[in-house]
Design an enzyme around this catalytic site. Structure first.
Site, PDB file in Angstrom:
ATOM      1  N   ASN A 234      12.911  14.107 -30.543  1.00 54.53           N
ATOM      2  CA  ASN A 234      12.851  14.761 -29.234  1.00 54.53           C
ATOM      3  C   ASN A 234      14.129  15.522 -28.910  1.00 54.53           C
ATOM      4  O   ASN A 234      14.743  15.345 -27.861  1.00 54.53           O
ATOM      5  CB  ASN A 234      12.479  13.768 -28.121  1.00 54.53           C
ATOM      6  CG  ASN A 234      13.411  12.572 -28.042  1.00 54.53           C
ATOM      7  OD1 ASN A 234      13.923  12.100 -29.052  1.00 54.53           O
ATOM      8  ND2 ASN A 234      13.634  12.073 -26.842  1.00 54.53           N
TER       9      ASN A 234
ATOM     10  N   HIS B  68      11.024  -0.491 -30.330  1.00 56.68           N
ATOM     11  CA  HIS B  68      11.492  -1.186 -29.112  1.00 56.68           C
ATOM     12  C   HIS B  68      10.424  -1.992 -28.359  1.00 56.68           C
ATOM     13  O   HIS B  68      10.043  -1.668 -27.250  1.00 56.68           O
ATOM     14  CB  HIS B  68      12.187  -0.239 -28.155  1.00 56.68           C
ATOM     15  CG  HIS B  68      11.572   1.108 -27.916  1.00 56.68           C
ATOM     16  ND1 HIS B  68      10.225   1.334 -27.895  1.00 56.68           N
ATOM     17  CD2 HIS B  68      12.162   2.302 -27.677  1.00 56.68           C
ATOM     18  CE1 HIS B  68      10.018   2.611 -27.647  1.00 56.68           C
ATOM     19  NE2 HIS B  68      11.168   3.217 -27.513  1.00 56.68           N
TER      20      HIS B  68
ATOM     21  N   ASP C  41      17.906   2.327 -29.717  1.00 53.27           N
ATOM     22  CA  ASP C  41      17.291   3.378 -28.899  1.00 53.27           C
ATOM     23  C   ASP C  41      18.383   4.127 -28.113  1.00 53.27           C
ATOM     24  O   ASP C  41      18.171   4.536 -26.964  1.00 53.27           O
ATOM     25  CB  ASP C  41      16.242   2.789 -27.952  1.00 53.27           C
ATOM     26  CG  ASP C  41      15.381   3.860 -27.296  1.00 53.27           C
ATOM     27  OD1 ASP C  41      15.296   4.965 -27.830  1.00 53.27           O
ATOM     28  OD2 ASP C  41      14.799   3.572 -26.224  1.00 53.27           O
TER      29      ASP C  41
HETATM   30  O1  DOR Z   1      14.430   5.506 -22.395  1.00 54.40           O
HETATM   31  C1  DOR Z   1      14.194   6.244 -23.337  1.00 54.40           C
HETATM   32  N1  DOR Z   1      14.804   7.422 -23.459  1.00 54.40           N
HETATM   33  N2  DOR Z   1      13.296   5.854 -24.261  1.00 54.40           N
HETATM   34  C2  DOR Z   1      12.913   6.679 -25.271  1.00 54.40           C
HETATM   35  O2  DOR Z   1      12.159   6.251 -26.108  1.00 54.40           O
HETATM   36  C3  DOR Z   1      13.404   8.076 -25.293  1.00 54.40           C
HETATM   37  C4  DOR Z   1      14.699   8.166 -24.660  1.00 54.40           C
HETATM   38  C5  DOR Z   1      15.319   9.532 -24.527  1.00 54.40           C
HETATM   39  O3  DOR Z   1      15.233  10.314 -25.485  1.00 54.40           O
HETATM   40  O4  DOR Z   1      15.945   9.796 -23.507  1.00 54.40           O
END
Ligand code: DOR
Length: 437
Positions: free
Chosen positions: A95, A231, A302
């Site tokens: 992402n 997670h 994470d």
């Molecule tokens: O809290 C989160 N933030 N969980 C995720 O899986 C993605 C992440 C992010 O990329 O900010």
């Protein structure tokens, strides 16, 4: 020839026992582990008296923001944080911007990492509803990441009819962010207008997590497809897996889902907001037990940095996520020192098991022939998590003020000292990880 000798260390051996001795490293590989190694042709000698030598941590789930979101973090700053935290290899999520959904974008990320990363790196390819060819052929990659919920633009693949073809074709590992997107959307509407961040754990509730984990497991069983559940956050998912977890399925838990819970919203507000959300203290306990029993296979952070400005926007306009690579190992080793688990277990969960699950050859153990990704940790002294010492660009941690032991004193990547007593050697570069078929 580059040669490094680590002397008088308390060495964690592959059988989980400790051994007082020396380790010889040549050309980035562990050559010998013995009680005393006499070698003259050396570039570096490390006197490790009083320190414990562990294999470097492999963090199998991080978000390092480059390309595209470098105001939060970049591959250089993130890998500096890794070096300080004893993380010698990481697997990074898709992402980023552009989303890592094609071979060309994956190649660009690998090029950036080769230029900027102090530690070893691997990247996931992200699934969208329509990028099958890339999912089948992308290389090298640790696996396919599917966001079943908590969407990131086009990366969302939440419905069974879109998920099924991905599970049906190919054989590479599928890692799922298991949250039920339809349920989250419906509950966001139900709870609209509430600005207390604690509501986040109710909107993205335990049922949302369980629904998605059940669906992923159903599809994995139907096609006997290698599945990894990222997670894991709830006791009900852990208990569900305890009853029904095929040999080709693995699961991970984060230190924050073990050590933080919904009480954290009162203390640190939106800094505690993440996906999947923090749960109740009872969930902490069930997740711990599942980890100890082997239902959960390993630990990931994470690491998901956001700036303090972004985190200060007020719920629900705040992004979810918290940093973790710098604190995960001392957090877990501190737990070991309180008797909650053993140091050998921590090393298994943070090095050996992720290397095995992702089929990363020659990593995760201290053994001759293995890569010299090594950390010397101090298990005798305690030191708090201090904002001013953090290397992550976001500049905060949900664990600030926690007094921890097991901080890395020296981190070695591929036989090179990349971190020593608070100082980074920013000349060191990691390598692209390889993944066996
Ligand atoms: O809290 C989160 N933030 N969980 C995720 O899986 C993605 C992440 C992010 O990329 O900010």
């Amino acid at each position: 020839m580059t040669q490094l000798l680590i002397r008088h260390a308390r060495i964690l051996l592959p059988d989980g026992e400790f051994f007082l001795g020396d380790v010889l490293v040549r050309q980035g590989k562990i050559i010998e582990v013995a009680s005393e190694i006499s070698e003259t042709n050396l570039n570096t000698i490390i006197d490790a008296r009083g320190l414990t030598l562990l294999p470097g941590v492999i963090d199998p789930q991080v978000h390092f923001r480059e390309p595209g979101l470098e105001h939060k973090e970049d591959l250089f700053t993130a890998s500096c944080a890794c070096a300080r935290g004893g993380v010698t290899s990481f697997l990074e999520m898709p992402n980023t911007l552009p989303l890592t959904t094609t071979q060309a974008i994956l190649d660009d990320k690998l090029d950036l990492a080769a230029q900027k990363c102090l530690v070893n790196y691997g990247f996931f390819i992200g699934a969208t509803p329509d990028n099958f060819p890339d999912l089948l052929t992308a290389n090298p990659t640790c696996g396919i990441k599917i966001f079943m919920g908590s969407a990131h633009g086009a990366l969302l693949v939440s419905r069974e009819q879109e998920l099924e073809p991905i599970f049906a074709q190919g054989s590479r590992l599928i890692a799922v962010h298991a949250e039920d997107q339809a349920r989250i959307i419906q509950r966001r509407q139900e709870f609209a207008g509430i600005t207390d961040p604690a509501i986040h754990s109710q909107i993205q509730d335990e049922t949302a997590a369980l629904n998605a984990t059940k669906l992923a497991l159903k599809l994995s069983k139907k096609y006997q497809r290698r599945l990894h559940i990222l997670h894991l956050s709830t006791g009900i998912e852990a208990e569900f897996l305890r009853q029904d977890k095929p040999s080709w399925v693995t699961a991970e838990v984060t230190p924050q889902h073990l050590l933080l819970n919904t009480d954290a919203y009162e203390k640190i507000g939106t800094l505690a907001q993440m996906n999947p959300p923090l749960r109740s203290p009872e969930n902490n306990q069930i997740l711990w037990q599942a980890l100890l029993d082997g239902v959960i296979d390993f630990i990931a952070t994470d690491h998901a940095p956001h700036t303090l400005e972004e985190k200060g926007k007020g719920y629900p306009n705040t992004p979810s996520g918290m940093p973790g690579v710098e604190t995960s190992l001392p957090l877990m080793l501190t737990q070991a020192m309180t008797g909650k688990c053993t140091v050998a277990q921590v090393s298994h969960w943070m090095s050996t098991a992720p290397a095995k699950a992702y089929k990363i050859p020659n990593k995760g153990l201290i053994k001759s022939g293995y890569d010299a990704d090594l950390i010397l940790v101090d298990l005798d002294n305690y030191h708090p998590v201090l904002r001013e010492e953090l290397q992550t660009k976001c500049g905060w941690s949900p664990f600030e003020g926690w007094n921890l032991t097991g901080w890395p004193v020296i981190t070695i990547v591929g036989g090179n000292v990349v971190y020593e007593q608070g100082k980074l050697n920013t000349e060191v570069r990691g390598k692209a990880l390889q993944f066996e078929a």
